[in-house]
Design a protein around this motif. Structure first.
Motif, mmCIF file in Angstrom:
data_model
loop_
_atom_site.group_PDB
_atom_site.id
_atom_site.type_symbol
_atom_site.label_atom_id
_atom_site.label_comp_id
_atom_site.label_asym_id
_atom_site.label_seq_id
_atom_site.Cartn_x
_atom_site.Cartn_y
_atom_site.Cartn_z
ATOM 1 N N VAL B 42 0.855 -1.172 -0.014
ATOM 2 C CA VAL B 42 0.024 -0.013 -0.098
ATOM 3 C C VAL B 42 0.854 1.271 -0.053
ATOM 4 O O VAL B 42 1.615 1.337 0.860
ATOM 5 N N PHE B 43 0.840 2.073 -1.006
ATOM 6 C CA PHE B 43 1.576 3.228 -1.247
ATOM 7 C C PHE B 43 0.857 4.541 -1.131
ATOM 8 O O PHE B 43 -0.328 4.443 -1.375
ATOM 9 N N ARG B 44 1.344 5.541 -0.418
ATOM 10 C CA ARG B 44 0.557 6.678 -0.099
ATOM 11 C C ARG B 44 1.558 7.785 -1.049
ATOM 12 O O ARG B 44 2.695 7.823 -0.615
ATOM 13 N N ILE B 45 0.733 8.393 -2.048
ATOM 14 C CA ILE B 45 1.544 9.432 -2.674
ATOM 15 C C ILE B 45 0.933 10.597 -2.773
ATOM 16 O O ILE B 45 -0.097 11.223 -2.776
ATOM 17 N N SER B 46 1.958 11.750 -2.422
ATOM 18 C CA SER B 46 1.279 13.111 -2.128
ATOM 19 C C SER B 46 2.170 14.120 -2.766
ATOM 20 O O SER B 46 3.370 14.100 -2.752
ATOM 21 N N ASN B 47 1.604 15.386 -2.993
ATOM 22 C CA ASN B 47 2.308 16.417 -3.077
ATOM 23 C C ASN B 47 2.666 17.464 -2.087
ATOM 24 O O ASN B 47 2.110 16.984 -1.184
ATOM 25 N N VAL B 53 -3.245 10.275 -2.701
ATOM 26 C CA VAL B 53 -3.835 9.240 -3.265
ATOM 27 C C VAL B 53 -3.106 7.948 -2.700
ATOM 28 O O VAL B 53 -2.173 8.006 -2.265
ATOM 29 N N ILE B 54 -3.991 6.887 -2.647
ATOM 30 C CA ILE B 54 -3.577 5.410 -2.358
ATOM 31 C C ILE B 54 -3.630 4.692 -3.538
ATOM 32 O O ILE B 54 -4.518 4.625 -4.187
ATOM 33 N N LEU B 55 -2.391 3.871 -3.428
ATOM 34 C CA LEU B 55 -2.213 2.923 -4.469
ATOM 35 C C LEU B 55 -1.789 1.768 -3.904
ATOM 36 O O LEU B 55 -1.042 1.542 -3.086
#
Lengths: 400, 400
Positions: B42-47, B53-55
């Motif tokens: 489970v990855f959390r990607i943010s700016n 967003v969650i991938l």
């Protein structure tokens, strides 16, 4: 399905000569079509020495209605695969599939020769001493070996998906459980029954019980059912009993097949009140029908118990108390489905010849009243019935 | 599936930058992996402005065991499709799917930001006043709109086939119903509990009840379940409740989801006896948990009744007496499944942090004894429980 064409007798003869491996290329064969159902063509092909075979073809529409009522040809696959599956565990009582052609929706079947359809035979007051035992054997084996007792869950789920049969199940859902309990254009009963039918439509306890039976029919994939176990789907003679025509096969509640069968025995029981004039003769036939019914239920329970005690794979389901509770619930369900069969064959679209061919109108009406009342009373007694003995007690009180 | 590769943080970042439509091609993004489950990354990607967003990516093996325990990636499809199906009828309480990539077994999900996983929050003794109402809303809507009350039979059967999920169901079948009731290497409990466990293994009435619950789990496709409704599958804050992670989704008995949820509330209730020292504080938390439990059951019943009364499509299932009997049977089932959750989380392979993180061994053992005993007693009381009121009465007597 692009190769599909509806067969003529000539097509059937040519197909069998080429594919069956039973006949030489140049021997003269005889072929005639005798399907009396609504959904299929049935050809019998034979040579002069008596070798014969049956070729059954599904039609893409209901025969009685014509091409305006389309039906998927997938039901030929369901029928062929159900026969093959049931033959694996009960070859004794399942008609043998020789070949299946999906493109032409054709099933090549062994010819059961001089055996008779049970309904016709019972309407001639013929008795078959082994019938109950044979049907119980078929029901117990097919129910057990395709249930969660025996199959690994992954294998069973794949089979459940393979036998999803929504189109034909829908016919049962409508004709068994919906139409007879409300005003519907498909219902078919004489005007004289209207008061009794209205009373039934206002019976909320009955309608709740029917809803519960329908819910189980929809969502209780206990095992691979025949799905259409009435007296027209059974070939009999003095020695043998063979199930045919499982195109309604699907994974459903085990009690549905058992209930359909005993429902048909009770339909014939009631019909004999209008068929056989001689009292002794009638009592003998009716006693035979009840004996067959009790043998079916008790032998089914005995044999399922034995199979489950010896061959259950799932560790949770090996508990004797669980096996016993399961069989009791199947018998209770069967009583309910039996009751819906009695009612729907009297009020609904599809009747039985047992009753419809009673010539005297007043006698026929008496029988129809009896089947409706018996159905209503039975469905409400289902909670008190959990084995052959308690069913016998309830039937004794309702039939006398 | 040939395109599948397990993602690194770099892969996840690049994928989201390209596909999500949330970020520009050149903006700097942050990515970290925080999956604490066993089956997924489970990855959390943010700016830097806080857009995130969650991938989630399914692994082709169980993470804790390694590549020796293979698992099909089809569960990512099941999870994505179940979330989409549940969002259609209850978007308020279902995490939103932004994209699904079958080849890479990837699901792009809304980030639930500062919401907390319920289990962690309850272990910090946090209370959520809307939790019971929200979960009831989710359970009633998802259960009703995918059941035979609402769906046409043909449509439902197609969905049942679509959600056949044998691999993950098998995990539940084994861990919930089989292992804890017999000696099995996967079981996991302290030696001090052995006498109590042995007693349970000899309790035939209990094992029969568990077999009946397993049979329903296997063969009662009432509706599209979440399939894994424990406190780790629920995000909460003061205003909102969101269900995540339905990779165990399948068509099963409605009581299973409800029972799993209330079972987790009771696990936390018992755990608090070993977690919160201050008696007043403990009683307040426990009263909150029981209140949440009763609200869930009563609101579920109220809302399902309302939906069924107003929106049932099947004519047979519109009978008020049938709707009422159906809900009673769901609640009875839920009590049974709740009991199996209490037992399996104590004896079986997968425990809950609520209990396992109690530092004091003796306090922890007391809690474990309580959950086993409560499970045993509850399962035998299920026949007396048919609504929130009767459940309250039984729980009052068992917990005091």
């Amino acid at each position: 399905m692009s190769q599909y064409t509806a067969f003529t007798e000539q097509d059937a003869l040519a197909y069998v000569q080429e594919k069956s491996g039973l006949f030489t290329a140049d021997e003269p064969l005889n072929c005639y079509e005798f399907g009396d159902g609504n959904l299929n063509m049935v050809f019998r092909i034979s040579n002069h020495t008596g070798t014969s075979v049956i070729l059954k073809q599904a039609l893409p529409y209901a025969r009685c209605v014509g091409e305006s009522w389309p039906l998927t040809l997938d039901r030929a696959r369901i029928e062929a695969q159900a026969l093959i599956a049931h033959s694996k565990v009960c070859p004794e009582h399942t008609v043998k599939v020789l070949d299946y052609n999906p493109d032409l929706a054709l099933i090549l079947l062994e010819d059961l020769g001089d055996m008779q359809i049970l309904r016709g035979a019972q309407n001639q007051a013929k008795q078959f001493d082994l019938l109950g035992e044979h049907v119980a054997d078929y029901l117990a084996k097919t129910a057990f070996y395709y249930s969660d007792f025996y199959l690994d869950a992954q294998e069973k789920k794949a089979l459940v998906a393979q036998f999803i049969n929504p189109e034909l199940c829908q016919i049962t859902e409508d004709l068994f459980f919906s139409d007879p309990y409300r005003k519907h254009e498909r219902n078919n009963y004489p005007a004289q029954l209207q008061p009794l039918v209205l009373e039934l439509w206002q019976d909320d306890a009955l309608k709740t019980a029917v809803a519960q039976l329908k819910a189980k029919f929809l969502s209780s994939p206990q095992s691979l059912l025949h799905g259409d176990m009435h007296s027209g789907s059974i070939f009999v003679d003095a020695q043998q009993t063979k199930m045919i025509d499982p195109e309604f096969a699907f994974f459903g509640p085990i009690g549905f097949d058992l209930g359909s069968f005993i429902g048909n025995l009770l339909l014939n029981y009631c019909a004999q009140n209008g068929r056989i004039q001689d009292e002794n003769e009638r009592h003998t036939m009716q006693a035979h029908l009840l004996h067959t019914l009790h043998t079916t239920v008790s032998e089914f329970a005995r044999q399922f118990t034995q199979l489950a005690s010896q061959h259950t794979q799932d560790v949770n389901f090996q508990e004797p108390a669980y096996i016993s509770a399961f069989i009791q619930s199947v018998i209770k369900d069967a009583v309910g489905y039996c009751a819906t069969e009695l009612i729907r064959r009297t009020i609904g679209l599809a009747h039985v010849a047992d009753i419809d061919t009673i010539a005297d109108e007043s006698a026929r009406l008496d029988v129809q009243q009896q089947t409706i009342n018996l159905g209503r009373q039975l469905i409400k007694s289902a909670d008190d019935i959990h084995d052959a003995q308690s069913l016998k007690a309830v039937l004794s009180s309702l039939l006398n």
